[in-house]
Write a protein that holds these residues in place. Structure first.
Motif: not given
Length: 192
Positions: A134-153
């Protein structure tokens, strides 16, 4: 009756932790521990233990969780990268001590016992992974982590070094080393 049951349950969890704590006289490994020994230490019958847990591994996992979750919470009130960094450092601090040695034993035990592995995943791994994701998904949504990988990866990329250090007893769990390792992992996760 409910109060007595909760007192018995707590006595079982505390006794299990004491028996597994190498700093305590008469401590033992996960492999050496038995339901009979836990019952004797807690002052309860084996039947009382089996009322709540199907086997020794389940008791040990709950004992571990009772202590672990409190010390390694994932703050959802912080920006996601800050929350992840704080969690990695807190997790490393816990794993640097007795709880880390217990976690390594649990992981070792689960490698040759499929039921223990499934219990460990169900009680510890999957629920913790959901919180982290859930925290990783928030980071992806805000653009601080790349979005081309799954949260599990992404979680595997962040947490694998901790478990490597834990299992191989290589490297340091000190806060600065862990922050630097987290920052290194983030370089590969930066948005493109």
């Amino acid at each position: 009756m409910a109060i007595r049951s909760e007192q018995s349950r707590q006595a079982i969890l505390q006794s299990t932790m004491k028996l597994l704590d190498e700093r305590e006289p008469g401590s033992m490994s996960v492999q050496q521990l038995s339901i009979e020994r836990i019952a004797r230490e807690a002052g309860v019958s084996k039947t009382t233990i089996y009322r709540w847990w199907p086997d020794k591994a389940a008791v040990i996992i709950d004992t571990f969780l009772e202590n672990h979750i409190l010390l390694t919470s994932m703050r959802e009130d912080l920006p996601p990268l800050e929350a992840l960094r704080e969690h990695v450092v807190a997790l490393a601090a816990v794993y640097a001590g007795h709880e880390g040695r217990l976690m390594a034993q649990l992981l070792a035990e689960s490698q040759y016992d499929p039921a223990t592995l499934e219990e460990f995943k169900a009680q510890f791994w999957r629920p913790r992974r959901e919180v982290v994701n859930r925290v990783i998904e928030r980071a992806i949504e805000e653009g601080s982590i790349r979005g081309d990988r799954s949260p599990d990866e992404i979680a595997e990329h962040i947490y694998a070094p901790i478990y490597f250090k834990l299992l191989f007893k290589e490297g340091s769990f000190d806060p600065e080393t862990m922050r630097a390792g987290f920052d290194l992992a983030l370089e590969g996760l930066a948005p493109r």
